[in-house]
Structures are given as C-alpha cells and as structure tokens.
Design an enzyme around this catalytic site. Sequence first.
Site, PDB file in Angstrom:
ATOM      1  N   GLY A 179       0.780  -1.239   0.000  1.00 41.82           N
ATOM      2  CA  GLY A 179       0.000   0.000   0.000  1.00 41.82           C
ATOM      3  C   GLY A 179       0.806   1.282   0.000  1.00 41.82           C
ATOM      4  O   GLY A 179       0.373   2.284   0.581  1.00 41.82           O
ATOM      5  N   ARG A 197     -16.146 -14.192  -9.085  1.00 39.81           N
ATOM      6  CA  ARG A 197     -15.626 -12.835  -9.245  1.00 39.81           C
ATOM      7  C   ARG A 197     -16.749 -11.801  -9.057  1.00 39.81           C
ATOM      8  O   ARG A 197     -16.602 -10.820  -8.350  1.00 39.81           O
ATOM      9  CB  ARG A 197     -15.001 -12.698 -10.626  1.00 39.81           C
ATOM     10  CG  ARG A 197     -14.116 -11.489 -10.778  1.00 39.81           C
ATOM     11  CD  ARG A 197     -13.598 -11.309 -12.182  1.00 39.81           C
ATOM     12  NE  ARG A 197     -12.730 -12.362 -12.663  1.00 39.81           N
ATOM     13  CZ  ARG A 197     -11.493 -12.586 -12.231  1.00 39.81           C
ATOM     14  NH1 ARG A 197     -10.981 -11.830 -11.299  1.00 39.81           N
ATOM     15  NH2 ARG A 197     -10.770 -13.550 -12.736  1.00 39.81           N
ATOM     16  N   ARG A 256      -6.464  -8.180  -8.287  1.00 48.47           N
ATOM     17  CA  ARG A 256      -7.560  -8.936  -8.894  1.00 48.47           C
ATOM     18  C   ARG A 256      -8.083  -8.180 -10.111  1.00 48.47           C
ATOM     19  O   ARG A 256      -8.064  -6.951 -10.130  1.00 48.47           O
ATOM     20  CB  ARG A 256      -8.723  -9.082  -7.906  1.00 48.47           C
ATOM     21  CG  ARG A 256      -8.425  -9.919  -6.705  1.00 48.47           C
ATOM     22  CD  ARG A 256      -9.593  -9.847  -5.740  1.00 48.47           C
ATOM     23  NE  ARG A 256     -10.822 -10.380  -6.311  1.00 48.47           N
ATOM     24  CZ  ARG A 256     -11.201 -11.648  -6.230  1.00 48.47           C
ATOM     25  NH1 ARG A 256     -10.459 -12.514  -5.588  1.00 48.47           N
ATOM     26  NH2 ARG A 256     -12.331 -12.041  -6.773  1.00 48.47           N
ATOM     27  N   ASN A 290      -6.623   3.128 -11.760  1.00 49.70           N
ATOM     28  CA  ASN A 290      -5.594   2.134 -11.467  1.00 49.70           C
ATOM     29  C   ASN A 290      -4.228   2.724 -11.774  1.00 49.70           C
ATOM     30  O   ASN A 290      -4.098   3.597 -12.626  1.00 49.70           O
ATOM     31  CB  ASN A 290      -5.831   0.882 -12.327  1.00 49.70           C
ATOM     32  CG  ASN A 290      -4.846  -0.221 -12.017  1.00 49.70           C
ATOM     33  OD1 ASN A 290      -4.506  -0.465 -10.843  1.00 49.70           O
ATOM     34  ND2 ASN A 290      -4.351  -0.893 -13.035  1.00 49.70           N
ATOM     35  N   HIS A 297      -0.390   1.564 -12.972  1.00 52.30           N
ATOM     36  CA  HIS A 297       0.285   0.421 -13.588  1.00 52.30           C
ATOM     37  C   HIS A 297       1.763   0.753 -13.845  1.00 52.30           C
ATOM     38  O   HIS A 297       2.069   1.839 -14.340  1.00 52.30           O
ATOM     39  CB  HIS A 297      -0.408   0.050 -14.908  1.00 52.30           C
ATOM     40  CG  HIS A 297       0.162  -1.169 -15.529  1.00 52.30           C
ATOM     41  ND1 HIS A 297      -0.146  -2.440 -15.088  1.00 52.30           N
ATOM     42  CD2 HIS A 297       1.083  -1.323 -16.516  1.00 52.30           C
ATOM     43  CE1 HIS A 297       0.540  -3.327 -15.798  1.00 52.30           C
ATOM     44  NE2 HIS A 297       1.291  -2.677 -16.675  1.00 52.30           N
ATOM     45  N   ASP A 357      -6.005  -3.433 -17.983  1.00 51.70           N
ATOM     46  CA  ASP A 357      -5.117  -2.273 -18.161  1.00 51.70           C
ATOM     47  C   ASP A 357      -5.319  -1.566 -19.501  1.00 51.70           C
ATOM     48  O   ASP A 357      -4.358  -1.068 -20.110  1.00 51.70           O
ATOM     49  CB  ASP A 357      -3.643  -2.703 -18.006  1.00 51.70           C
ATOM     50  CG  ASP A 357      -3.356  -3.294 -16.634  1.00 51.70           C
ATOM     51  OD1 ASP A 357      -3.956  -2.808 -15.653  1.00 51.70           O
ATOM     52  OD2 ASP A 357      -2.558  -4.227 -16.538  1.00 51.70           O
ATOM     53  N   GLU A 417       5.302   6.603  -9.790  1.00 54.62           N
ATOM     54  CA  GLU A 417       3.921   6.247  -9.434  1.00 54.62           C
ATOM     55  C   GLU A 417       3.442   7.154  -8.304  1.00 54.62           C
ATOM     56  O   GLU A 417       2.307   7.645  -8.309  1.00 54.62           O
ATOM     57  CB  GLU A 417       3.835   4.785  -8.969  1.00 54.62           C
ATOM     58  CG  GLU A 417       4.137   3.756 -10.033  1.00 54.62           C
ATOM     59  CD  GLU A 417       4.002   2.326  -9.504  1.00 54.62           C
ATOM     60  OE1 GLU A 417       3.210   2.093  -8.580  1.00 54.62           O
ATOM     61  OE2 GLU A 417       4.708   1.436 -10.019  1.00 54.62           O
TER      62      GLU A 417
HETATM   63  C1  GRF Z   1       2.726  -0.876  -7.901  1.00 54.67           C
HETATM   64  O1  GRF Z   1       3.891  -1.152  -8.607  1.00 54.67           O
HETATM   65  C2  GRF Z   1       1.583  -0.634  -8.864  1.00 54.67           C
HETATM   66  O2  GRF Z   1       1.986  -0.062 -10.055  1.00 54.67           O
HETATM   67  C3  GRF Z   1       1.077  -2.027  -9.101  1.00 54.67           C
HETATM   68  O3  GRF Z   1       1.232  -2.701  -7.890  1.00 54.67           O
HETATM   69  C4  GRF Z   1       2.239  -2.068  -7.101  1.00 54.67           C
HETATM   70  C5  GRF Z   1       1.587  -1.674  -5.814  1.00 54.67           C
HETATM   71  O4  GRF Z   1       2.483  -1.157  -4.884  1.00 54.67           O
HETATM   72  N1  GRF Z   1      -0.281  -1.976  -9.600  1.00 54.67           N
HETATM   73  P1  GRF Z   1       1.935  -0.542  -3.521  1.00 54.67           P
HETATM   74  O5  GRF Z   1       1.080  -1.621  -2.865  1.00 54.67           O
HETATM   75  O6  GRF Z   1       1.164   0.684  -3.849  1.00 54.67           O
HETATM   76  O7  GRF Z   1       3.167  -0.254  -2.718  1.00 54.67           O
END
Ligand code: GRF
Length: 199
Positions: free
Chosen positions: A12, A64, A90, A106, A108, A144, A173
């Site tokens: 997280g 699901r 998921r 999301n 990625h 994605d 990110e």
């Molecule tokens: C990140 O690399 C994100 O891009 C991917 O999962 C990872 C999550 O990292 N979807 P965190 O749990 O936010 O540290």
Amino acid sequence: MLKLGILISGRGSNMLVIIEKIERGNIPAEIACVISDKEDAKGLVKAREHNICAFFLDPRGLSRKDYDKLIVYELKKRDVELVLLAGFMRIISPYFVDEYKNRIMNIHPSLLPAFPGLHGQRQALEYGVKITGATVHFVDYGCDTGPIILQKPVPVLDDDTEETLSERILKEEHKIYPLAVKLYAEGRLEVIGKRVKIL
Ligand code: GRF
C-alpha cells in the site's frame, strides 16, 4: 468533499502517499474506507495508523462477480464516489466497472499499452526497451486498457534489475497517482471516448 475508496492487496505505498497528501490538504478528498482481498496486507495496518477504516473482505469461495458485489455494497454504503485500485491484484468484473463507470482508477508500472498485466517491470526488462514508466488510467472492461489519465517515462539502465527498475518506477507512481486523484477531485478530468482531457 470527494469520497474515496481504496482497494489494496499488499504494502500500500501508493495508498499511503495519497493518504499523506490528503492529510496535508493537497487533495480535496477524504478516504471512506480501505479494503483488501488479503488478510495480511501491510497496507491495512498503515491505513489504520492514520485512523482510516480499513478491512479485509474474504474472496474465498465467491465468484468474481459475487465478490465484487460485496465490495460495491461496502463502497456504496459509505457513499464512495471514486475507487482507487492501488496494488489490488484482482481483475474486476464488468458488473463493478458498470457500477463505477469512469470512476475507478488504477496505477500500472509501465507505459501502457506496453506491458499490461502482471510484472510490467519484468516484461520491460525482458523485452529490452530503453524507456518504460508508469501510467494512471481509468478502468474499463479490459486488463489495463482503460482511458489514460497521466503517464511518466522512466529510463531503463543497463545494470537495472527488476528490483532497481521497480524502485525507480515506484517513485514516479507516487507522483502521478496523487496528482491524478487531485485533478479528479478538482473536477479537471474529462473523459471523451478513450481520451482524457485535463482541464
Ligand atoms: C505498484 O507497482 C503498482 O503499479 C502495481 O502494484 C504495485 C503496488 O504497490 N499496480 P503498492 O502496494 O502501492 O506499494
């Protein structure tokens, strides 16, 4: 104030930077709940340290769609308006996408549409690209494939391992995910088909 629901499966760290930006008044939003599909997700503990309602929802034995119904029930009960997938491992059902059309984001770890799915960083290394990066996008029915909100390039260095590259991408990110949420909260994102206009 915009109400957020955050879905996680692990540490997280993206969730945490968003929590901290909200606490500092940088994003006009509040977090209604954090939900994990993994009981031992470290992010649950971190969210609780910030006095955020954070809990595990057990997916075992559920289809699901039935699991997503449970999540959507919990989100709607708390009037969640925007859902953030933050390392949620998921694939979500069309039912969930329809309930929150263009209201699920999301993050990625690649420059989509390159390297979707699992291990975006490893895929980039294996392919041999010189530039990869991070993408924040809205979630649609595909994996994605949804409308792209923000992207940030990251160079791949000759001596990169999956770990060092992931670390460098993660830094980006942590910049673009909160920024995308801020833009949404300020009403500055307009989705026109596949394109997202920043107002
Ligand atoms: C990140 O690399 C994100 O891009 C991917 O999962 C990872 C999550 O990292 N979807 P965190 O749990 O936010 O540290």
